[in-house]
Design a protein around this motif. Structure first.
Motif, PDB file in Angstrom:
ATOM      1  N   ALA A 265      46.375  36.594  39.072  1.00 16.45           N
ATOM      2  CA  ALA A 265      46.859  37.003  37.649  1.00 16.45           C
ATOM      3  C   ALA A 265      47.400  38.576  38.070  1.00 16.45           C
ATOM      4  CB  ALA A 265      46.165  36.703  36.454  1.00 16.45           C
ATOM      5  N   LEU A 266      45.300  38.608  38.598  1.00 11.62           N
ATOM      6  CA  LEU A 266      45.252  39.881  38.566  1.00 11.62           C
ATOM      7  C   LEU A 266      46.070  40.591  40.274  1.00 11.62           C
ATOM      8  CD1 LEU A 266      42.909  42.131  37.861  1.00 11.62           C
ATOM      9  CD2 LEU A 266      41.800  41.475  39.727  1.00 11.62           C
ATOM     10  N   VAL A 267      45.727  39.973  40.623  1.00 12.18           N
ATOM     11  CA  VAL A 267      46.558  40.811  42.624  1.00 12.18           C
ATOM     12  C   VAL A 267      48.389  40.197  42.405  1.00 12.18           C
ATOM     13  CG1 VAL A 267      47.388  39.256  44.869  1.00 12.18           C
ATOM     14  CG2 VAL A 267      44.886  39.098  43.851  1.00 12.18           C
ATOM     15  N   ILE A 268      48.552  39.403  41.835  1.00 14.21           N
ATOM     16  CA  ILE A 268      50.099  39.338  40.735  1.00 14.21           C
ATOM     17  C   ILE A 268      50.500  40.428  40.033  1.00 14.21           C
ATOM     18  CG2 ILE A 268      52.058  37.782  40.048  1.00 14.21           C
ATOM     19  CD1 ILE A 268      50.958  35.413  41.322  1.00 14.21           C
ATOM     20  N   GLY A 269      50.152  40.586  39.334  1.00 12.28           N
ATOM     21  CA  GLY A 269      49.860  41.894  38.330  1.00 12.28           C
ATOM     22  C   GLY A 269      50.456  43.320  38.998  1.00 12.28           C
ATOM     23  N   GLY A 270      48.988  43.099  39.943  1.00 13.03           N
ATOM     24  CA  GLY A 270      49.308  44.810  40.848  1.00 13.03           C
ATOM     25  C   GLY A 270      50.614  44.770  41.628  1.00 13.03           C
ATOM     26  N   GLN A 271      50.641  43.184  42.281  1.00 13.15           N
ATOM     27  CA  GLN A 271      51.713  42.989  43.040  1.00 13.15           C
ATOM     28  C   GLN A 271      53.002  44.115  41.806  1.00 13.15           C
ATOM     29  OE1 GLN A 271      51.882  42.979  46.717  1.00 13.15           O
ATOM     30  NE2 GLN A 271      54.319  43.857  45.906  1.00 13.15           N
ATOM     31  N   LEU A 272      53.578  43.317  41.607  1.00 18.30           N
ATOM     32  CA  LEU A 272      54.476  43.352  40.099  1.00 18.30           C
ATOM     33  C   LEU A 272      54.456  44.584  39.169  1.00 18.30           C
ATOM     34  CD1 LEU A 272      54.625  39.595  39.526  1.00 18.30           C
ATOM     35  CD2 LEU A 272      56.505  40.608  41.000  1.00 18.30           C
ATOM     36  N   TRP A 273      53.520  45.218  38.939  1.00 17.72           N
ATOM     37  CA  TRP A 273      53.442  46.220  37.945  1.00 17.72           C
ATOM     38  C   TRP A 273      52.327  47.228  37.643  1.00 17.72           C
ATOM     39  CZ3 TRP A 273      54.083  43.990  32.325  1.00 17.72           C
ATOM     40  CH2 TRP A 273      54.994  43.120  32.309  1.00 17.72           C
ATOM     41  N   GLY A 274      51.862  46.960  39.342  1.00 16.15           N
ATOM     42  CA  GLY A 274      50.579  48.266  39.273  1.00 16.15           C
ATOM     43  C   GLY A 274      49.934  47.841  38.950  1.00 16.15           C
ATOM     44  N   ILE A 275      48.918  49.186  38.749  1.00  8.23           N
ATOM     45  CA  ILE A 275      48.045  49.470  37.341  1.00  8.23           C
ATOM     46  C   ILE A 275      47.721  48.982  36.795  1.00  8.23           C
ATOM     47  CG2 ILE A 275      45.853  50.712  36.303  1.00  8.23           C
ATOM     48  CD1 ILE A 275      45.999  51.661  39.391  1.00  8.23           C
ATOM     49  N   SER A 276      49.055  48.679  35.521  1.00  8.47           N
ATOM     50  CA  SER A 276      49.411  48.455  34.596  1.00  8.47           C
ATOM     51  C   SER A 276      48.947  47.162  34.597  1.00  8.47           C
ATOM     52  CB  SER A 276      50.799  48.493  33.948  1.00  8.47           C
ATOM     53  OG  SER A 276      51.143  49.604  33.489  1.00  8.47           O
ATOM     54  N   GLY A 277      50.213  46.248  35.820  1.00  9.77           N
ATOM     55  CA  GLY A 277      49.995  45.111  35.859  1.00  9.77           C
ATOM     56  C   GLY A 277      48.554  44.219  35.809  1.00  9.77           C
ATOM     57  N   MET A 278      47.471  45.092  36.716  1.00  6.08           N
ATOM     58  CA  MET A 278      45.910  44.235  36.580  1.00  6.08           C
ATOM     59  C   MET A 278      45.648  44.558  35.366  1.00  6.08           C
ATOM     60  SD  MET A 278      45.213  46.531  40.024  1.00  6.08           S
ATOM     61  CE  MET A 278      43.472  46.472  40.741  1.00  6.08           C
ATOM     62  N   ILE A 279      46.028  45.697  33.862  1.00  5.79           N
ATOM     63  CA  ILE A 279      45.893  45.676  33.241  1.00  5.79           C
ATOM     64  C   ILE A 279      45.834  44.481  32.466  1.00  5.79           C
ATOM     65  CG2 ILE A 279      45.049  47.140  31.100  1.00  5.79           C
ATOM     66  CD1 ILE A 279      44.959  48.894  32.979  1.00  5.79           C
ATOM     67  N   LEU A 280      47.126  44.197  32.373  1.00  8.20           N
ATOM     68  CA  LEU A 280      48.216  43.590  31.368  1.00  8.20           C
ATOM     69  C   LEU A 280      47.821  42.003  31.642  1.00  8.20           C
ATOM     70  CD1 LEU A 280      51.067  45.253  30.736  1.00  8.20           C
ATOM     71  CD2 LEU A 280      49.274  44.977  28.923  1.00  8.20           C
ATOM     72  N   PHE A 281      47.966  41.028  33.079  1.00  4.37           N
ATOM     73  CA  PHE A 281      48.871  39.757  33.298  1.00  4.37           C
ATOM     74  C   PHE A 281      46.913  38.769  33.207  1.00  4.37           C
ATOM     75  CE2 PHE A 281      52.090  39.609  36.254  1.00  4.37           C
ATOM     76  CZ  PHE A 281      52.477  40.139  35.769  1.00  4.37           C
ATOM     77  N   VAL A 282      45.613  39.520  33.635  1.00 10.51           N
ATOM     78  CA  VAL A 282      44.770  38.731  32.943  1.00 10.51           C
ATOM     79  C   VAL A 282      44.751  38.538  30.985  1.00 10.51           C
ATOM     80  CG1 VAL A 282      42.710  38.271  32.542  1.00 10.51           C
ATOM     81  CG2 VAL A 282      43.839  39.445  34.755  1.00 10.51           C
ATOM     82  N   PRO A 283      45.383  39.275  29.867  1.00  6.84           N
ATOM     83  CA  PRO A 283      44.435  39.004  28.701  1.00  6.84           C
ATOM     84  C   PRO A 283      46.091  37.963  28.571  1.00  6.84           C
ATOM     85  CG  PRO A 283      45.127  40.887  29.271  1.00  6.84           C
ATOM     86  CD  PRO A 283      44.332  40.801  30.733  1.00  6.84           C
ATOM     87  N   LEU A 284      47.366  38.274  29.242  1.00  7.49           N
ATOM     88  CA  LEU A 284      48.686  37.471  28.738  1.00  7.49           C
ATOM     89  C   LEU A 284      48.883  36.173  29.392  1.00  7.49           C
ATOM     90  CD1 LEU A 284      51.459  40.084  29.904  1.00  7.49           C
ATOM     91  CD2 LEU A 284      50.861  39.504  27.914  1.00  7.49           C
ATOM     92  N   LEU A 285      48.016  35.765  30.614  1.00  8.06           N
ATOM     93  CA  LEU A 285      47.523  34.556  30.907  1.00  8.06           C
ATOM     94  C   LEU A 285      46.739  33.804  30.055  1.00  8.06           C
ATOM     95  CD1 LEU A 285      47.647  33.068  33.605  1.00  8.06           C
ATOM     96  CD2 LEU A 285      45.997  33.513  34.473  1.00  8.06           C
ATOM     97  N   GLY A 286      45.859  34.555  29.435  1.00  7.98           N
ATOM     98  CA  GLY A 286      44.967  33.585  28.122  1.00  7.98           C
ATOM     99  C   GLY A 286      45.413  33.532  27.514  1.00  7.98           C
ATOM    100  N   ILE A 287      46.683  34.389  26.636  1.00  6.01           N
ATOM    101  CA  ILE A 287      47.601  34.267  25.513  1.00  6.01           C
ATOM    102  C   ILE A 287      48.567  33.122  26.034  1.00  6.01           C
ATOM    103  CG2 ILE A 287      49.344  35.249  24.113  1.00  6.01           C
ATOM    104  CD1 ILE A 287      47.714  38.283  24.794  1.00  6.01           C
ATOM    105  N   LEU A 288      48.986  33.153  27.277  1.00  6.12           N
ATOM    106  CA  LEU A 288      49.913  31.524  27.285  1.00  6.12           C
ATOM    107  C   LEU A 288      49.330  30.180  27.194  1.00  6.12           C
ATOM    108  CD1 LEU A 288      53.006  31.614  28.564  1.00  6.12           C
ATOM    109  CD2 LEU A 288      51.243  31.473  31.396  1.00  6.12           C
ATOM    110  N   LYS A 289      47.450  30.952  27.863  1.00  6.06           N
ATOM    111  CA  LYS A 289      46.846  29.423  27.993  1.00  6.06           C
ATOM    112  C   LYS A 289      46.257  29.150  26.503  1.00  6.06           C
ATOM    113  CE  LYS A 289      41.890  27.990  28.272  1.00  6.06           C
ATOM    114  NZ  LYS A 289      41.301  28.029  27.006  1.00  6.06           N
ATOM    115  N   CYS A 290      46.669  29.960  25.247  1.00  6.23           N
ATOM    116  CA  CYS A 290      46.612  30.121  24.126  1.00  6.23           C
ATOM    117  C   CYS A 290      47.499  28.902  23.575  1.00  6.23           C
ATOM    118  CB  CYS A 290      45.975  30.607  23.343  1.00  6.23           C
ATOM    119  SG  CYS A 290      46.219  31.049  21.568  1.00  6.23           S
TER     120      CYS A 290
END
Length: 363
Positions: free
Chosen positions: A303-328
């Protein structure tokens, strides 16, 4: 009666769905990114707004007050850090002599080790600088455009947050209507996601605060100036999993190298951040945030790599918690529970007692 589809058809559908998701995330980031930030902030401020409404605040005033409150807090923190940064920047000219000494030592090292004369080294340096300057020119317009976009997003963010909080009941009603009427499963998933997200954000703020205090104590013991700036900078970057604290520690390490005469200070700074990183990964984050949005390290890195590639620093911040929410969400829907298990960090498969059967399992 439930209809089973061939495995190849399910796999193909999932593959096309993932491709479509990547396309939407990539080309829609100009609107999706601020909306995600606004949604997280809105869920964080919702309890404050609800609490204010209990004290005779009308809905609009309660929402505005909660937004102004967080804006004042963030503004105060940024002002304090700006003062520290200005004081730090004022000392940069002092590093000139140290840099010249280090440059002289490096020139002598390359001359003795690789048999490169100083003139030859200067030629290589000039070629490198020319390449950097040429490349920099290509990125100037992009940087200016990005800066404009960032300021536009920041300006619109309070409006996004306000309307998300104001129309939150409308969104819930829309979901009920879209699935054909009142559905307890929808309410359960929404409430679960909101609770987990609020707990995660509050927990992350707590973790940042604890890391800032530990960083400040450690740097003060080592004897580094501008402790508050370096400690807060490293703590804030900890929102980027795994690599955030490493990036955040670099300014303090460079400062210790340039403004201290002993190598013990930079080594001490590295030791401080290494100890804090160990405590954060093994004790602080697991106990403060818990396992509610916990995903396994492999999926988090993906998620960190994909987030950084798609949305830059914002993606690196957001994609891991978003993945956790998706898991929920996956854990709450019967048909999606295996995917939640794949994202989680528990090797044993234990279905949640409160899991909700998917509407796809209807007759």
């Amino acid at each position: 009666m439930k209809k089973d589809f061939p495995v190849w058809l399910k796999g193909t559908t999932i593959l096309f769905g993932l491709i479509l998701l990547f396309v939407v995330l990539s080309y829609g980031k100009f609107i999706l990114m601020p909306l995600v930030f606004a949604a997280l902030i809105a869920m964080l401020l919702d309890p404050i707004s609800s609490w204010l409404q209990q004290y005779k605040f009308n809905r609009i005033l309660a929402i505005l007050t909660s937004i102004i409150l967080i804006a004042v807090i963030l503004g105060g923190i940024m002002s304090l850090l700006s003062i520290q940064f200005i004081q730090f920047a004022d000392r940069l000219p002092e590093a000139n002599a140290k840099i010249q000494t280090m440059s002289s030592d490096l020139i002598q090292f390359f001359e003795s080790t690789f048999n490169l004369t100083p003139d030859r080294q200067i030629q290589f340096l000039e070629r490198g600088l020319e390449t950097v300057i040429n490349k920099s020119g290509e990125y100037v317009s992009t940087i200016l455009g990005t800066t404009t976009s960032v300021f536009t997003t920041i300006g619109l963010l309070p409006f996004f947050v306000f309307f998300m909080m104001y129309y939150k009941k409308m969104y819930r009603t829309f979901l009920h209507t879209a699935v054909g009427g009142k559905n307890d499963a929808i309410d359960s998933v929404i409430d679960s996601v909101q609770a987990v997200t609020q707990n995660y954000i509050v927990g992350m703020i707590t973790v940042i605060t604890i890391l800032g205090i530990l960083n400040a104590i450690g740097l003060w013991i080592v004897g580094i100036d501008h402790v508050l700036f370096f400690a807060a900078f490293a703590a804030i970057l900890a929102v980027i999993p795994y690599i955030g604290i490493i990036l955040g520690s670099l300014p303090a390490i460079i400062f210790a190298l340039l403004f201290t005469d002993s190598l013990l200070n930079p080594i001490g700074v590295v030791a401080v951040f290494a100890i804090v990183q160990f405590l954060e990964g093994n004790f602080i984050t697991p106990n403060v945030i818990g396992s509610q949005v916990s995903v396994n390290p492999f999926m988090a890195l993906v998620a960190l790599v994909i987030g950084g590639q798609l949305w830059g620093i914002s993606g690196m911040i957001l994609f891991v918690p978003l993945l956790g929410i998706l898991k929920c969400v996956f854990d709450q829907v019967e048909a999606l529970k295996p995917y939640g298990y794949l994202l989680g960090n528990r090797t044993e498969y234990k279905p949640a007692e409160s899991a909700i059967k998917s509407s796809s399992s209807d007759d």
